[in-house]
Design a protein around this motif. Structure first.
Motif, PDB file in Angstrom:
ATOM      1  N   PHE A 163       0.857  -1.191   0.000  1.00 61.46           N
ATOM      2  CA  PHE A 163       0.000   0.000   0.000  1.00 61.46           C
ATOM      3  C   PHE A 163       0.887   1.232   0.000  1.00 61.46           C
ATOM      4  N   PRO A 169       0.414   4.852   2.915  1.00 62.03           N
ATOM      5  CA  PRO A 169      -0.639   4.240   3.734  1.00 62.03           C
ATOM      6  C   PRO A 169      -1.346   5.186   4.692  1.00 62.03           C
ATOM      7  N   TRP A 170      -0.725   6.319   5.029  1.00 68.10           N
ATOM      8  CA  TRP A 170      -1.338   7.228   6.002  1.00 68.10           C
ATOM      9  C   TRP A 170      -1.991   8.441   5.342  1.00 68.10           C
ATOM     10  N   ARG A 208      -8.249   6.350   0.488  1.00 73.58           N
ATOM     11  CA  ARG A 208      -7.799   4.963   0.333  1.00 73.58           C
ATOM     12  C   ARG A 208      -6.375   4.936  -0.212  1.00 73.58           C
ATOM     13  N   ASP A 264      -7.619  -5.620   1.212  1.00 72.56           N
ATOM     14  CA  ASP A 264      -8.223  -4.323   1.555  1.00 72.56           C
ATOM     15  C   ASP A 264      -8.842  -4.353   2.948  1.00 72.56           C
ATOM     16  N   THR A 265      -9.551  -5.424   3.262  1.00 68.88           N
ATOM     17  CA  THR A 265     -10.211  -5.542   4.564  1.00 68.88           C
ATOM     18  C   THR A 265      -9.187  -5.620   5.685  1.00 68.88           C
ATOM     19  N   PHE A 312      -6.010  -4.634   5.679  1.00 71.04           N
ATOM     20  CA  PHE A 312      -5.248  -3.401   5.831  1.00 71.04           C
ATOM     21  C   PHE A 312      -6.100  -2.285   6.432  1.00 71.04           C
ATOM     22  N   ALA A 313      -7.350  -2.163   6.014  1.00 73.15           N
ATOM     23  CA  ALA A 313      -8.225  -1.117   6.569  1.00 73.15           C
ATOM     24  C   ALA A 313      -8.420  -1.320   8.069  1.00 73.15           C
ATOM     25  N   ARG A 314      -8.600  -2.555   8.488  1.00 73.01           N
ATOM     26  CA  ARG A 314      -8.757  -2.854   9.918  1.00 73.01           C
ATOM     27  C   ARG A 314      -7.466  -2.517  10.678  1.00 73.01           C
ATOM     28  N   TRP A 315      -6.315  -2.878  10.118  1.00 70.17           N
ATOM     29  CA  TRP A 315      -5.028  -2.588  10.748  1.00 70.17           C
ATOM     30  C   TRP A 315      -4.808  -1.077  10.847  1.00 70.17           C
ATOM     31  N   ARG A 316      -5.068  -0.383   9.751  1.00 70.14           N
ATOM     32  CA  ARG A 316      -4.850   1.070   9.722  1.00 70.14           C
ATOM     33  C   ARG A 316      -5.712   1.769  10.769  1.00 70.14           C
ATOM     34  N   THR A 317      -6.969   1.349  10.907  1.00 66.93           N
ATOM     35  CA  THR A 317      -7.855   1.938  11.916  1.00 66.93           C
ATOM     36  C   THR A 317      -7.328   1.664  13.322  1.00 66.93           C
TER      37      THR A 317
END
Length: 146
Positions: free
Chosen positions: A37, A40-41, A45, A120-121, A123-128
């Protein structure tokens, strides 16, 4: 293609076509895969680059990511990121951050799930969940695994 003309989308690919150990055809689980990604920050997206293959184990996916970091045109931090993975213990789901530019997510792909959706799922969970550690990760100055 000169390094200056590479775009973030095509930077994490192996230089050869040899299959990685554990690699198998298909993009729908079960299995393991990884994705990169870019930025990422950043707001919105992040730009994903999926590894369009599945692996039998997390170890196989981590080994493939290491190979791509070593052999691909990843940029100045590729070899350093690879060495961080080489020193890791038992492979599992993880996110390797080179600071603010790239995050590499090794993730499980459950049965019947497309690997891009799984990436995507995950990474989105990790990022949050890591939002509170964002500045620690960005300012680390070295690749870190979370």
């Amino acid at each position: 293609m000169s390094p200056a003309s590479r775009t973030p989308y095509n930077m994490v690919t192996p230089r050869d076509d040899a299959p990685s150990p554990g690699q198998r055809d298909g993009v729908v689980g079960p299995g393991w895969s990884w994705a990169a990604f870019f930025t990422p920050w950043a707001d919105g997206r992040p730009s994903p680059k999926y590894r369009w293959t599945l692996f039998d184990t997390a170890a196989d996916a981590v080994d493939d990511l290491r190979r791509c970091l070593d052999d691909g045109a990843v940029g100045r931090r590729g070899a350093l990121c690879s060495s961080v993975l080489r020193k890791r213990g038992a492979p599992r789901e993880l996110v390797l951050c080179d600071a603010a530019e790239w995050a590499y997510a090794v993730h499980e792909v459950r049965a019947g799930v497309h690997l891009a959706d799984a990436a995507d799922t995950y990474f989105a969970r990790w990022r949050t969940s890591m939002a509170g550690h964002r500045f620690t990760i960005v300012n680390a100055g070295v690749p870190t695994v979370w």
